[in-house]
Design an enzyme around this catalytic site. Structure first.
Site, PDB file in Angstrom:
ATOM      1  N   SER A  62       0.848  -1.184   0.000  1.00 11.03           N
ATOM      2  CA  SER A  62       0.000   0.000   0.000  1.00 11.03           C
ATOM      3  C   SER A  62       0.890   1.243   0.000  1.00 11.03           C
ATOM      4  O   SER A  62       1.706   1.415  -0.904  1.00 11.03           O
ATOM      5  CB  SER A  62      -0.953  -0.036   1.204  1.00 11.03           C
ATOM      6  OG  SER A  62      -1.959   0.923   1.096  1.00 11.03           O
ATOM      7  N   HIS A  91      -7.805  -5.291  -0.766  1.00 13.11           N
ATOM      8  CA  HIS A  91      -6.715  -4.643  -0.038  1.00 13.11           C
ATOM      9  C   HIS A  91      -6.611  -5.142   1.405  1.00 13.11           C
ATOM     10  O   HIS A  91      -5.551  -5.063   2.009  1.00 13.11           O
ATOM     11  CB  HIS A  91      -6.949  -3.133  -0.042  1.00 13.11           C
ATOM     12  CG  HIS A  91      -5.719  -2.317   0.150  1.00 13.11           C
ATOM     13  ND1 HIS A  91      -4.881  -1.977  -0.893  1.00 13.11           N
ATOM     14  CD2 HIS A  91      -5.170  -1.754   1.254  1.00 13.11           C
ATOM     15  CE1 HIS A  91      -3.884  -1.232  -0.432  1.00 13.11           C
ATOM     16  NE2 HIS A  91      -4.033  -1.095   0.868  1.00 13.11           N
TER      17      HIS A  91
END
Length: 685
Positions: free
Chosen positions: A542, A660
């Protein structure tokens, strides 16, 4: 050694002019995931990765270490408590209710019972104030859409839902369980194209009625990217609403007295507005208002005031800011002759809890902790008491729940992760090194107990959004160290390890400090004999994917291998995809000349240069990722495959039906094994 040829990727040589500067984007066509050209390229990359990733190592050992299971901090409602637990053979944690302390347990939510495929995840839960109803949110396939339901705790029957568009929604129950405040996005049919992930509002919902009848309470006319928090005091009198622009480290704050105005039309009064600080309120059982704030205190302080006068002019310090430790949370234990406040801190990323007189704030003791690790979620009984519960973990200890008794001053093990695993011995040390500008930075070095370096080493970092990298049980870390490697976690600027000033020293125009801290960590590890550049790998996901993307383009000679997971890499166009528009308060905006200057100076995709020997790089991305679109990694992978003269491969692992965030254990094992296998191959482990 001849490197396998890469799949063909068409290059477009056109450039876009931004702020009088040409910006090349040769692989913009990869931004369209549905085009036949993109689909064909992804299939070819999948074939390449499959050939490059065999044979896989580490999988069995990671799976064995994850058989520890896990356990969560309890939430108390009278005699009932709610908690999560994952047993050794479960893919996901299960949410339970126990009727009495140590009494009968019942399963409330088992994601695998809902969906045996393992693709459904439990995102959030919130029992009502009496413990009779449970609000919970679930997502499917990694999309993090958080569909909201309400369950009757006694029967397990759904009494409400589905209510969609509830991603990142808090649930604030009114007493009695007849209604709650929550946050919901506006319908996409009412919004411009590309804005369906934004435009949140606070609503009041009455259980058993249609959402069409929900009353909008707050958010109309405010910024598109605002996130909202909402809570109601235990007695139901005080409503608190907060608003932050995206992920900005500041919030506006309002309160309403629900005895003086109705719940569906609360008279909200400003506590803080237009102030560059983060503040939260807790309405005490003693009638005082406790203020948790970094206003004029980057490491955070706790103030007190009267709920009738919540403004800053009436705040009085109860727990002042510490010169070293960052104040994280607190709990109040008041069923004592001398009521106390427990205060959680992190001191250079290591947790501790201190005990203070509730009336004066005087420090009178500390809570014994099992070791030097991470403490999370100090929990008390809402009605008051003399006990508190908190989570604890460290590098070799799976999650446990500890119980503190303020009457005796003792901490005891209340619940352990249910699995029994053979955890390898490791040596952990915290090292201080100097960054490029002389700033002291810390890193945690986890290594085998025997022998010396240099060894194959993974350097991991994040450095953003004020998030702290603290010690914790990790099967991947332990498997790597057990195999003879070293694993290092750097506490870079941009994180929260040293307070809000530390965060701001690594955001916006200061972002290069984060990358400099990371390079300096690598150089220190090499200079002190822990590893060599030929044995040094870097890993991040990320915002940490952005970190390692910048690292490999700025200092390619320093690293031998890279794992770049769910990354942001095109920092000129990041705002146009996923949740990127909520992050310009952290990174800056390319629409702004000054922000464009910051971003273009380090944007990894735009810093790739032909003829450079880049390190072996594995991109891992997730097709259902609605935060960071996989296109960042797709474009960067194509650019590196075209440009690099290095012998190490540039490969892409593109996984479907995950996103995610949370995933099943078997999917986690497979991902971790693939990444460690790749890093071991290219560092010599």
């Amino acid at each position: 050694m001849t490197r396998e040829p890469y799949p063909t990727a068409r290059r477009e040589e056109s450039a876009e002019i931004l702020h009088n500067t040409p910006v090349a984007d040769p692989y913009r066509w990869l931004e369209d995931p549905d085009s036949p050209e993109t689909q064909g390229w992804l299939l070819a990359q999948a074939d390449l990765f499959k050939r490059q990733s065999k044979p896989q190592r580490f999988g069995d050992r990671i799976a064995e270490l994850l058989r520890s299971g896990s356990v969560g901090v309890p939430a108390w409602r009278g005699d009932r408590h709610f908690f999560s637990r994952r047993t050794p053979d479960q893919e996901h944690a299960v949410y339970y209710v126990a009727e009495k302390d140590g009494g009968t347990e019942r399963v409330l939510i088992d994601p695998m019972a809902i969906d045996p495929s393992g693709l459904t995840t439990l995102d959030a839960v919130q029992p009502d104030k009496e413990g009779r109803l449970l609000a919970y949110q679930i997502s499917v396939g990694g999309n993090e859409e958080s569909v909201l339901y309400v369950m009757d705790v006694a029967t397990g029957v759904r009494v409400e839902g589905p209510i969609d568009r509830c991603r990142y929604s808090p649930i604030a129950w009114l007493p009695g369980g007849e209604a709650f405040y929550y946050v919901r996005r506006l319908p996409s049919t009412e919004l411009p194209e590309g804005e369906s992930q934004f435009h949140r509002r606070v609503y009041l919902h009455r259980v058993g009625t249609s959402t069409e009848d929900d009353v909008m309470i707050f958010g109309e006319g405010l910024k598109m990217t605002n996130y909202y928090g909402v809570s109601v005091s235990r007695d139901g009198r005080w409503l608190q609403i907060s608003a932050s622009e995206g992920t900005a480290p500041r919030n506006d704050l309002w309160v309403a007295d629900l005895t003086a105005s109705p719940p569906d039309s609360p008279d909200l009064q400003v506590v803080q507005e237009g102030v560059d600080a983060q503040t939260g309120l807790s309405f005490g059982r003693d009638g005082r208002l406790y203020v948790h704030t970094d206003r004029d205190a980057p490491r955070v302080r706790i103030c007190v005031t009267d709920p009738e006068t919540p403004g800053v002019d009436n705040w009085r310090d109860l727990i002042p800011e510490d010169s070293e430790a960052v104040l994280s949370d607190f709990a109040i234990l008041d069923d004592l002759e001398r009521p106390v406040m427990l205060v959680g801190w992190t001191r250079h990323a290591i947790s501790e809890i201190t005990v203070h007189d509730l009336a004066t704030g005087e420090r009178i003791g500390e809570v014994p902790a099992p070791g030097l690790g991470s403490i999370g979620g100090i929990s008390e009984r809402p009605e008051g008491g003399h006990e508190a519960w908190f989570g604890y973990t460290d590098n070799t200890t799976p999650p446990t729940i500890q119980r503190y008794d303020a009457r005796t001053g003792e901490t005891t093990l209340w619940a352990a992760s249910p699995g029994v695993v053979d955890v390898p011995p490791v040596r952990t040390s915290q090292v201080v090194y100097q960054s490029k500008d002389g700033t002291d930075v810390r890193m945690l070095v986890i290594s085998p107990v025997d022998g010396e370096g240099p060894r194959p080493t993974i350097l991991y970092g994040y450095g953003g959004f004020g998030l702290s990298m603290t010690p914790g049980y990790s099967a991947s870390v332990l498997a790597w160290v057990e195999a003879g490697g070293v694993y290092v976690i750097a506490n870079l600027r941009g994180g929260g390890e040293e307070g809000e000033d530390w965060h701001r020293a690594g955001m916006l125009g200061n972002k290069q400090n984060v990358f400099d801290d990371f390079h300096a960590a690598a150089e220190h590890l090499i200079a002190t004999g822990v590893t060599t550049s030929e044995q040094l790998a870097i890993s991040g996901g990320s915002n940490g994917g952005l970190l390692v993307g910048a690292a490999l383009t700025q200092r390619p000679e320093l690293y031998s291998a890279v794992v770049c997971s769910a990354p942001l890499l095109d920092m000129i166009r990041y705002e146009q995809f996923g949740l990127g528009a909520t992050w310009n308060v952290e990174y800056g905006s390319a629409a702004d000349p000054e922000g464009f200057g910051w971003l273009s100076a380090y944007s990894p995709y735009h810093q790739v240069r032909e003829g450079v020997a880049y390190p072996a790089t594995l991109f891992t991305v997730f097709q259902s990722d609605t935060r960071v679109h996989p296109l960042h990694a797709w474009k960067m992978c194509a650019a590196l495959q075209h440009a690099s003269t290095g012998e190490g491969p540039i490969v892409l692992r593109n996984e479907t039906e995950v996103g995610h965030g949370a995933r099943s254990i078997s999917r986690s094992v497979d991902l971790s094994a693939d990444t460690l296998t790749f890093l071991a191959r290219h560092t010599g482990l």
